[in-house]
Write a protein that holds these residues in place. Sequence first.
Motif, PDB file in Angstrom:
ATOM      1  N   VAL A 135      45.729  50.811  35.286  1.00 36.66           N
ATOM      2  CA  VAL A 135      46.780  49.916  35.772  1.00 36.66           C
ATOM      3  C   VAL A 135      46.228  49.156  36.977  1.00 36.66           C
ATOM      4  CG1 VAL A 135      49.101  49.809  36.765  1.00 36.66           C
ATOM      5  CG2 VAL A 135      48.571  51.523  35.027  1.00 36.66           C
ATOM      6  N   LEU A 136      46.519  47.878  37.035  1.00 37.06           N
ATOM      7  CA  LEU A 136      46.085  47.043  38.148  1.00 37.06           C
ATOM      8  C   LEU A 136      47.067  47.164  39.312  1.00 37.06           C
ATOM      9  CD1 LEU A 136      44.161  44.794  39.206  1.00 37.06           C
ATOM     10  CD2 LEU A 136      45.802  43.152  38.237  1.00 37.06           C
ATOM     11  N   VAL A 137      46.543  47.521  40.477  1.00 34.39           N
ATOM     12  CA  VAL A 137      47.352  47.546  41.697  1.00 34.39           C
ATOM     13  C   VAL A 137      46.653  46.678  42.740  1.00 34.39           C
ATOM     14  CG1 VAL A 137      48.330  49.829  41.232  1.00 34.39           C
ATOM     15  CG2 VAL A 137      46.265  49.632  42.637  1.00 34.39           C
ATOM     16  N   LEU A 138      47.417  46.279  43.738  1.00 35.98           N
ATOM     17  CA  LEU A 138      46.886  45.437  44.798  1.00 35.98           C
ATOM     18  C   LEU A 138      46.974  46.164  46.129  1.00 35.98           C
ATOM     19  CD1 LEU A 138      48.647  42.084  43.845  1.00 35.98           C
ATOM     20  CD2 LEU A 138      46.353  42.847  43.190  1.00 35.98           C
ATOM     21  N   GLY A 139      45.821  46.469  46.712  1.00 38.27           N
ATOM     22  CA  GLY A 139      45.817  46.988  48.071  1.00 38.27           C
ATOM     23  C   GLY A 139      46.118  45.853  49.022  1.00 38.27           C
TER      24      GLY A 139
ATOM     25  N   ARG B 229      50.597  47.725  46.182  1.00 39.76           N
ATOM     26  CA  ARG B 229      51.721  47.069  45.511  1.00 39.76           C
ATOM     27  C   ARG B 229      51.343  46.657  44.091  1.00 39.76           C
ATOM     28  NH1 ARG B 229      55.467  45.025  49.206  1.00 39.76           N
ATOM     29  NH2 ARG B 229      56.764  45.205  47.351  1.00 39.76           N
ATOM     30  N   LEU B 230      52.355  46.290  43.334  1.00 35.80           N
ATOM     31  CA  LEU B 230      52.170  45.598  42.062  1.00 35.80           C
ATOM     32  C   LEU B 230      52.278  44.105  42.347  1.00 35.80           C
ATOM     33  CD1 LEU B 230      54.471  47.712  39.709  1.00 35.80           C
ATOM     34  CD2 LEU B 230      51.959  47.701  39.752  1.00 35.80           C
ATOM     35  N   PRO B 231      51.600  43.280  41.563  1.00 36.25           N
ATOM     36  CA  PRO B 231      51.710  41.836  41.779  1.00 36.25           C
ATOM     37  C   PRO B 231      53.089  41.308  41.366  1.00 36.25           C
ATOM     38  CG  PRO B 231      50.276  42.316  39.903  1.00 36.25           C
ATOM     39  CD  PRO B 231      50.647  43.621  40.510  1.00 36.25           C
ATOM     40  N   LYS B 232      53.671  40.506  42.236  1.00 38.90           N
ATOM     41  CA  LYS B 232      54.960  39.870  41.953  1.00 38.90           C
ATOM     42  C   LYS B 232      55.216  38.792  42.988  1.00 38.90           C
ATOM     43  CE  LYS B 232      58.105  42.597  44.704  1.00 38.90           C
ATOM     44  NZ  LYS B 232      57.022  43.311  45.332  1.00 38.90           N
ATOM     45  N   GLY B 233      56.189  37.940  42.703  1.00 41.84           N
ATOM     46  CA  GLY B 233      56.540  36.911  43.673  1.00 41.84           C
ATOM     47  C   GLY B 233      57.765  36.141  43.256  1.00 41.84           C
ATOM     48  N   HIS B 234      58.114  35.167  44.073  1.00 45.68           N
ATOM     49  CA  HIS B 234      59.306  34.346  43.850  1.00 45.68           C
ATOM     50  C   HIS B 234      59.224  33.557  42.546  1.00 45.68           C
ATOM     51  CE1 HIS B 234      59.744  35.003  48.171  1.00 45.68           C
ATOM     52  NE2 HIS B 234      60.986  34.586  48.063  1.00 45.68           N
ATOM     53  N   VAL B 235      60.345  33.464  41.886  1.00 47.03           N
ATOM     54  CA  VAL B 235      60.481  32.589  40.724  1.00 47.03           C
ATOM     55  C   VAL B 235      60.837  31.206  41.265  1.00 47.03           C
ATOM     56  CG1 VAL B 235      61.764  32.123  38.604  1.00 47.03           C
ATOM     57  CG2 VAL B 235      61.234  34.491  39.254  1.00 47.03           C
ATOM     58  N   GLU B 236      60.035  30.222  40.900  1.00 49.97           N
ATOM     59  CA  GLU B 236      60.247  28.860  41.391  1.00 49.97           C
ATOM     60  C   GLU B 236      61.240  28.111  40.501  1.00 49.97           C
ATOM     61  OE1 GLU B 236      56.365  27.100  41.801  1.00 49.97           O
ATOM     62  OE2 GLU B 236      55.753  28.596  43.283  1.00 49.97           O
ATOM     63  N   SER B 237      61.840  27.090  41.053  1.00 52.81           N
ATOM     64  CA  SER B 237      62.812  26.283  40.332  1.00 52.81           C
ATOM     65  C   SER B 237      62.210  25.754  39.028  1.00 52.81           C
ATOM     66  CB  SER B 237      63.258  25.114  41.217  1.00 52.81           C
ATOM     67  OG  SER B 237      64.164  24.304  40.528  1.00 52.81           O
ATOM     68  N   GLY B 238      62.942  25.915  37.942  1.00 52.78           N
ATOM     69  CA  GLY B 238      62.502  25.429  36.642  1.00 52.78           C
ATOM     70  C   GLY B 238      61.558  26.354  35.907  1.00 52.78           C
ATOM     71  N   GLU B 239      61.202  27.467  36.508  1.00 48.34           N
ATOM     72  CA  GLU B 239      60.259  28.415  35.917  1.00 48.34           C
ATOM     73  C   GLU B 239      61.013  29.522  35.184  1.00 48.34           C
ATOM     74  OE1 GLU B 239      56.073  29.823  37.951  1.00 48.34           O
ATOM     75  OE2 GLU B 239      57.903  30.221  39.056  1.00 48.34           O
TER      76      GLU B 239
ATOM     77  N   VAL C 182      50.897  37.081  39.032  1.00 53.75           N
ATOM     78  CA  VAL C 182      49.808  38.041  38.806  1.00 53.75           C
ATOM     79  C   VAL C 182      48.467  37.334  38.940  1.00 53.75           C
ATOM     80  CG1 VAL C 182      48.677  39.555  37.123  1.00 53.75           C
ATOM     81  CG2 VAL C 182      51.166  39.635  37.410  1.00 53.75           C
ATOM     82  N   CYS C 183      48.361  36.158  38.355  1.00 56.38           N
ATOM     83  CA  CYS C 183      47.123  35.378  38.431  1.00 56.38           C
ATOM     84  C   CYS C 183      46.782  35.032  39.882  1.00 56.38           C
ATOM     85  CB  CYS C 183      47.253  34.119  37.589  1.00 56.38           C
ATOM     86  SG  CYS C 183      45.841  33.001  37.680  1.00 56.38           S
TER      87      CYS C 183
ATOM     88  N   PRO D  37      34.797  41.792  28.700  1.00 60.74           N
ATOM     89  CA  PRO D  37      35.307  42.278  29.981  1.00 60.74           C
ATOM     90  C   PRO D  37      36.187  41.226  30.627  1.00 60.74           C
ATOM     91  CG  PRO D  37      33.029  41.598  30.237  1.00 60.74           C
ATOM     92  CD  PRO D  37      33.371  41.453  28.772  1.00 60.74           C
ATOM     93  N   PRO D  38      37.135  41.690  31.442  1.00 64.04           N
ATOM     94  CA  PRO D  38      38.070  40.738  32.049  1.00 64.04           C
ATOM     95  C   PRO D  38      37.380  39.800  33.017  1.00 64.04           C
ATOM     96  CG  PRO D  38      38.352  42.929  32.980  1.00 64.04           C
ATOM     97  CD  PRO D  38      37.371  43.057  31.865  1.00 64.04           C
ATOM     98  N   LEU D  39      37.818  38.553  32.989  1.00 65.22           N
ATOM     99  CA  LEU D  39      37.324  37.562  33.939  1.00 65.22           C
ATOM    100  C   LEU D  39      38.251  37.554  35.138  1.00 65.22           C
ATOM    101  CD1 LEU D  39      36.639  34.641  31.439  1.00 65.22           C
ATOM    102  CD2 LEU D  39      34.988  36.268  32.366  1.00 65.22           C
ATOM    103  N   ILE D  40      37.685  37.507  36.324  1.00 63.09           N
ATOM    104  CA  ILE D  40      38.505  37.453  37.522  1.00 63.09           C
ATOM    105  C   ILE D  40      38.157  36.191  38.305  1.00 63.09           C
ATOM    106  CG2 ILE D  40      36.946  38.891  38.880  1.00 63.09           C
ATOM    107  CD1 ILE D  40      39.473  39.980  40.312  1.00 63.09           C
ATOM    108  N   THR D  41      39.192  35.476  38.678  1.00 61.08           N
ATOM    109  CA  THR D  41      39.010  34.331  39.559  1.00 61.08           C
ATOM    110  C   THR D  41      39.229  34.847  40.982  1.00 61.08           C
ATOM    111  OG1 THR D  41      41.334  33.699  39.386  1.00 61.08           O
ATOM    112  CG2 THR D  41      39.808  32.716  37.791  1.00 61.08           C
ATOM    113  N   ARG D  42      39.416  33.991  41.902  1.00 60.61           N
ATOM    114  CA  ARG D  42      39.598  34.412  43.290  1.00 60.61           C
ATOM    115  C   ARG D  42      41.021  34.929  43.525  1.00 60.61           C
ATOM    116  NH1 ARG D  42      36.753  32.479  48.084  1.00 60.61           N
ATOM    117  NH2 ARG D  42      37.948  33.204  49.863  1.00 60.61           N
ATOM    118  N   ALA D  43      41.127  36.176  43.979  1.00 60.46           N
ATOM    119  CA  ALA D  43      42.423  36.753  44.326  1.00 60.46           C
ATOM    120  C   ALA D  43      42.841  36.261  45.711  1.00 60.46           C
ATOM    121  CB  ALA D  43      42.332  38.275  44.322  1.00 60.46           C
ATOM    122  N   GLU D  44      44.144  36.325  45.995  1.00 57.78           N
ATOM    123  CA  GLU D  44      44.606  35.995  47.341  1.00 57.78           C
ATOM    124  C   GLU D  44      43.913  36.904  48.340  1.00 57.78           C
ATOM    125  OE1 GLU D  44      48.825  35.965  47.912  1.00 57.78           O
ATOM    126  OE2 GLU D  44      49.133  34.466  46.355  1.00 57.78           O
ATOM    127  N   ARG D  45      43.527  36.343  49.471  1.00 57.46           N
ATOM    128  CA  ARG D  45      42.769  37.073  50.490  1.00 57.46           C
ATOM    129  C   ARG D  45      43.431  38.356  50.965  1.00 57.46           C
ATOM    130  NH1 ARG D  45      40.332  33.060  54.921  1.00 57.46           N
ATOM    131  NH2 ARG D  45      38.932  32.143  53.416  1.00 57.46           N
TER     132      ARG D  45
END
Length: 139
Positions: free
Chosen positions: A23-27, A35-45, A55-56, A99-107
């Motif tokens: 399972v992917l967790v975020l330190g 934490r688990l990845p999550k965030g605000h739902v934006e208008s129209g989403e 998550v991305c 294998p999974p590709l990872i882009t840049r995660a939030e700092r």
Amino acid sequence: MKLEPAVVRYVAAGGVVVDQDRVLVLGRPSRNEVRLPKGHVESGETLESAALREVCEESGYCDLVVTHDLGSQEVEFTHKRRRIARSERYFRMALTKSPPLITRAERQFEPTWLSWIEAEVALSFEPEREWVRRARCMT
């Protein structure tokens, strides 16, 4: 007479990302949290597209597919002396590339893969441990 501050309400969406038995967790070292990845739902989403986007953005894992809707729950807490009421919706997700590709995660986050049990123990907040339990039942 003292007035009570208004409650801040919003909707958030996130994911329990699973890769085989991990399972992917975020330190989040600045807050000493996991934490688990999550965030605000934006208008129209949609909830699902918001969860995939968050998550991305937070983890750097973007090649994902939603496999199950895990449901929703209401969470209330105080942050910086403000009362927050958040409606959360989570989805179980799987990687689409191996294998999974990872882009840049939030700092602020350090993505880590843990076993189901390790993830449940490591997560800082009970509501997020509940999401992992729900996702595990969907196997």
